[in-house]
Design a protein around this motif. Sequence first.
Motif, PDB file in Angstrom:
ATOM      1  N   ARG A   1       0.728  -1.151  -0.138  1.00 58.87           N
ATOM      2  CA  ARG A   1      -0.235   0.087  -0.469  1.00 58.87           C
ATOM      3  C   ARG A   1       0.812   1.106   0.199  1.00 58.87           C
ATOM      4  O   ARG A   1       1.901   1.289   0.577  1.00 58.87           O
ATOM      5  CB  ARG A   1      -0.969   0.048   1.017  1.00 58.87           C
TER       6      ARG A   1
ATOM      7  N   LEU B   1     -13.965   1.139  -1.368  1.00 54.84           N
ATOM      8  CA  LEU B   1     -13.667   0.036  -0.080  1.00 54.84           C
ATOM      9  C   LEU B   1     -14.288  -1.527  -1.194  1.00 54.84           C
ATOM     10  O   LEU B   1     -13.805  -2.811  -0.606  1.00 54.84           O
ATOM     11  CB  LEU B   1     -14.718   0.305   0.964  1.00 54.84           C
TER      12      LEU B   1
ATOM     13  N   GLY C   1     -14.189  -8.228  12.099  1.00 52.07           N
ATOM     14  CA  GLY C   1     -12.998  -8.780  10.786  1.00 52.07           C
ATOM     15  C   GLY C   1     -13.280  -8.382   9.916  1.00 52.07           C
ATOM     16  O   GLY C   1     -13.275  -7.250  10.340  1.00 52.07           O
ATOM     17  N   ASP C   2     -13.253  -8.626   9.012  1.00 48.66           N
ATOM     18  CA  ASP C   2     -13.434  -7.841   7.132  1.00 48.66           C
ATOM     19  C   ASP C   2     -14.796  -7.473   7.386  1.00 48.66           C
ATOM     20  O   ASP C   2     -14.982  -6.782   6.132  1.00 48.66           O
ATOM     21  CB  ASP C   2     -12.794  -9.344   6.408  1.00 48.66           C
ATOM     22  N   THR C   3     -15.853  -6.924   7.927  1.00 51.09           N
ATOM     23  CA  THR C   3     -17.137  -6.473   8.735  1.00 51.09           C
ATOM     24  C   THR C   3     -17.185  -4.873   8.589  1.00 51.09           C
ATOM     25  O   THR C   3     -16.717  -5.397  10.104  1.00 51.09           O
ATOM     26  CB  THR C   3     -17.863  -7.421   8.579  1.00 51.09           C
TER      27      THR C   3
ATOM     28  N   VAL D   1      -9.192  -5.532  10.562  1.00 55.32           N
ATOM     29  CA  VAL D   1      -7.950  -5.424  11.703  1.00 55.32           C
ATOM     30  C   VAL D   1      -6.575  -5.882  11.989  1.00 55.32           C
ATOM     31  O   VAL D   1      -5.595  -5.210  11.772  1.00 55.32           O
ATOM     32  CB  VAL D   1      -7.775  -4.557  12.810  1.00 55.32           C
ATOM     33  N   THR D   2      -6.601  -7.855  11.818  1.00 53.10           N
ATOM     34  CA  THR D   2      -5.612  -8.026  11.990  1.00 53.10           C
ATOM     35  C   THR D   2      -4.351  -8.106  10.959  1.00 53.10           C
ATOM     36  O   THR D   2      -2.984  -8.277  11.176  1.00 53.10           O
ATOM     37  CB  THR D   2      -5.823  -9.613  12.710  1.00 53.10           C
ATOM     38  N   ARG D   3      -5.355  -8.619  10.425  1.00 55.72           N
ATOM     39  CA  ARG D   3      -4.326  -7.957   7.766  1.00 55.72           C
ATOM     40  C   ARG D   3      -4.222  -6.822   7.429  1.00 55.72           C
ATOM     41  O   ARG D   3      -3.622  -6.916   6.599  1.00 55.72           O
ATOM     42  CB  ARG D   3      -4.398  -9.584   7.860  1.00 55.72           C
ATOM     43  N   SER D   4      -4.839  -6.062   7.889  1.00 54.91           N
ATOM     44  CA  SER D   4      -4.871  -5.554   6.436  1.00 54.91           C
ATOM     45  C   SER D   4      -3.558  -3.655   6.426  1.00 54.91           C
ATOM     46  O   SER D   4      -3.162  -3.870   7.690  1.00 54.91           O
ATOM     47  CB  SER D   4      -6.185  -4.251   7.374  1.00 54.91           C
ATOM     48  N   LEU D   5      -3.249  -3.393   5.966  1.00 55.10           N
ATOM     49  CA  LEU D   5      -2.183  -2.542   5.255  1.00 55.10           C
ATOM     50  C   LEU D   5      -2.862  -0.816   5.712  1.00 55.10           C
ATOM     51  O   LEU D   5      -0.989  -0.493   5.535  1.00 55.10           O
ATOM     52  CB  LEU D   5      -1.237  -2.824   4.271  1.00 55.10           C
ATOM     53  N   ALA D   6      -4.159  -1.287   5.717  1.00 57.73           N
ATOM     54  CA  ALA D   6      -4.189   0.241   5.934  1.00 57.73           C
ATOM     55  C   ALA D   6      -4.022   1.350   7.502  1.00 57.73           C
ATOM     56  O   ALA D   6      -3.943   0.426   8.663  1.00 57.73           O
ATOM     57  CB  ALA D   6      -6.104  -0.044   6.077  1.00 57.73           C
ATOM     58  N   LEU D   7      -3.703   2.243   7.343  1.00 58.35           N
ATOM     59  CA  LEU D   7      -3.511   3.183   8.598  1.00 58.35           C
ATOM     60  C   LEU D   7      -4.639   2.708   9.110  1.00 58.35           C
ATOM     61  O   LEU D   7      -4.330   3.077  10.442  1.00 58.35           O
ATOM     62  CB  LEU D   7      -2.632   4.674   8.136  1.00 58.35           C
ATOM     63  N   ASP D   8      -5.998   3.420   8.579  1.00 54.61           N
ATOM     64  CA  ASP D   8      -7.097   2.661   9.538  1.00 54.61           C
ATOM     65  C   ASP D   8      -7.825   1.805   9.772  1.00 54.61           C
ATOM     66  O   ASP D   8      -8.278   1.581   8.710  1.00 54.61           O
ATOM     67  CB  ASP D   8      -7.954   3.493   9.252  1.00 54.61           C
TER      68      ASP D   8
ATOM     69  N   ARG E   1       3.432  -6.619   2.970  1.00 46.19           N
ATOM     70  CA  ARG E   1       2.807  -8.506   3.382  1.00 46.19           C
ATOM     71  C   ARG E   1       4.009  -8.675   3.085  1.00 46.19           C
ATOM     72  O   ARG E   1       3.928  -8.747   1.499  1.00 46.19           O
ATOM     73  CB  ARG E   1       2.130  -8.218   4.120  1.00 46.19           C
TER      74      ARG E   1
ATOM     75  N   SER F   1     -10.229  -4.468   3.979  1.00 39.79           N
ATOM     76  CA  SER F   1      -9.063  -5.679   2.816  1.00 39.79           C
ATOM     77  C   SER F   1      -8.541  -6.413   4.569  1.00 39.79           C
ATOM     78  O   SER F   1      -7.391  -7.011   4.126  1.00 39.79           O
ATOM     79  CB  SER F   1      -7.881  -4.351   3.252  1.00 39.79           C
TER      80      SER F   1
ATOM     81  N   HIS G   1      -9.494  -0.655  11.220  1.00 42.78           N
ATOM     82  CA  HIS G   1     -10.181  -0.558  11.827  1.00 42.78           C
ATOM     83  C   HIS G   1     -11.056  -0.151  10.492  1.00 42.78           C
ATOM     84  O   HIS G   1     -12.868  -0.741  10.938  1.00 42.78           O
ATOM     85  CB  HIS G   1     -10.301  -0.012  13.250  1.00 42.78           C
TER      86      HIS G   1
END
Lengths: 441, 102
Positions: A356, B49, B15-17, B77-84, A384, B74, B86
């Motif tokens: 990203r 999104l 999760g992803d939702t 929260v555990t695997r997203s690369l996003a700054l936010d 990642r 994405s 959540h």
Amino acid sequence: MTRILIGAGAGFAGDRIEPAVELIEKGDLDYLCFECLAERTIALAQLARQRDPAAGYDPRLEKRMRAVLRPAMERGVRIVSNMGAANPLAAMQAALGVARELGLKGIRMAAVLGDNVLSAISGQDHPLIDRDGALADLNPISANAYLGAFPIARALDEGAQVIFTGRVCDPALFLGPMIHAFGWAEDDWTRLARGTVVGHLLECAGQLTGGYFADPGVKDVPDLARLGFPLAEVSEDGDAVLTKVAGSGGRLSLASAREQAMYEILDPARYLQADVVADFTSLSLTELGPDRIAVSGAQGHPRPEKLKVSVGYRDGFIGEGQITYAGPGAVARGQLALEIVKERIAMLGLPVEDIRYDLIGVNSANVTAQMGDPAEVRARVAARAPDAATAAEIGAEVEALYLNGPSGGGGVTTSLREVVAVASVLIGRDAVSPSILHEVS
Amino acid sequence: MRLRDIAHARTGDKGDTSQICVFAREADHFPLLERALTAQRVADHLAMLKPRRIERHVLPNLGAVNFVLHGALSGGVTRSLALDAHGKTLGAQLLDMEMGDA
């Protein structure tokens, strides 16, 4: 008993401690519940326990217990918390240690065990419930079932004054005391649902009383630095009045209560819990006066056949680097910085799986708007990778921009972390058998 | 008029939702909110999104319209690369939506 008072002492692991002490001293409570376990926390706690068999519970447990044990025991306030995380037994031992250190003898503590189902699910396969894929695709390091409120109620029936659980449904921390106090039956769906709704409203503590709510000029909240945490006066039929200690900061309004009622429940007609399915579509919230909200009318349906299990697994490493550009042309220089890193990663052939490129201040979180040129931006690259060394290269490439990138870049930070991800599956109730251990300080 | 002029919102995640619930600030505004805030308009506003599926739930008892965006975070929260990671800022971004003639 026709009414009990339950307070929320924490809404997450990193929460403040003073509001809990304030609730004990001024809230006239019967119970104080600390919700300290996020969706992913337990997997990390399982890793901590693998490294040290005495670890794996909330690292702030001792600090919290030092602050609340004496005033709580003096006023007859019983404590329930999921600070046990991956190791409720060690959590209880640690709290007993604090009690003895404080010279508090005779406190009855309990640990609720049985949520760890890793061995029960090993070799089994289940579809993941929140995305495509199956358990067999993962290599689990932890698996914790969401237990309900009845083991907590039983521990209270058996005389426990301080209870530590591992993974339980968050509202169950609050529902347990209600079941204990009022003797609700396991199939009293209406009361269990109403108690669940009250627990859900309380579980995020300060979020109900104006935390995570303020929007200056639109939704003003007074005295947020002294935000008071909520309590509920719950009646035998499960209806309740929500309030907070007089003089504490924050504001408990219809709007703050509505936001919290709907927080993270997904389908409001079917809020799935281990003990009941709660239906918020008939819920009524009414303002009785300043910082007093009445809750009533929720409906209940029979509990789900299966229990949700949170599965933790290792999922590679994330490497990240950031650098700031300020002044005229900041966005153009930040964009150039990102393009340089992109080209470098391709040139080096780094095996990153996902990457990203963000300009913080422009598009790192904002998915909707276009902006003009801000006074400063922060270029960010996150990726990642399957191994730590590759992930670390991301930060190194951003750091190299100091002498090799656009003009006027500053404030580089880099990070590298192992990813412990979580996924969810459903398992039969027969695979889970909660148990309770008691000990006296 | 923007959505923020008549509504407030709370965002959460499982999760992803992503779940974004929008509330009428005044009871009088709820019918307008219910009419204007279709799943399609929310999907369009948050198109970047790329959610797999959007559910919409209307709760007159709470003056609320609730959206559940599956597969929008994405990986969560555990695997997203996003700054936010959540996606906690999404509700505030939705409030920027132009209400138009609804």
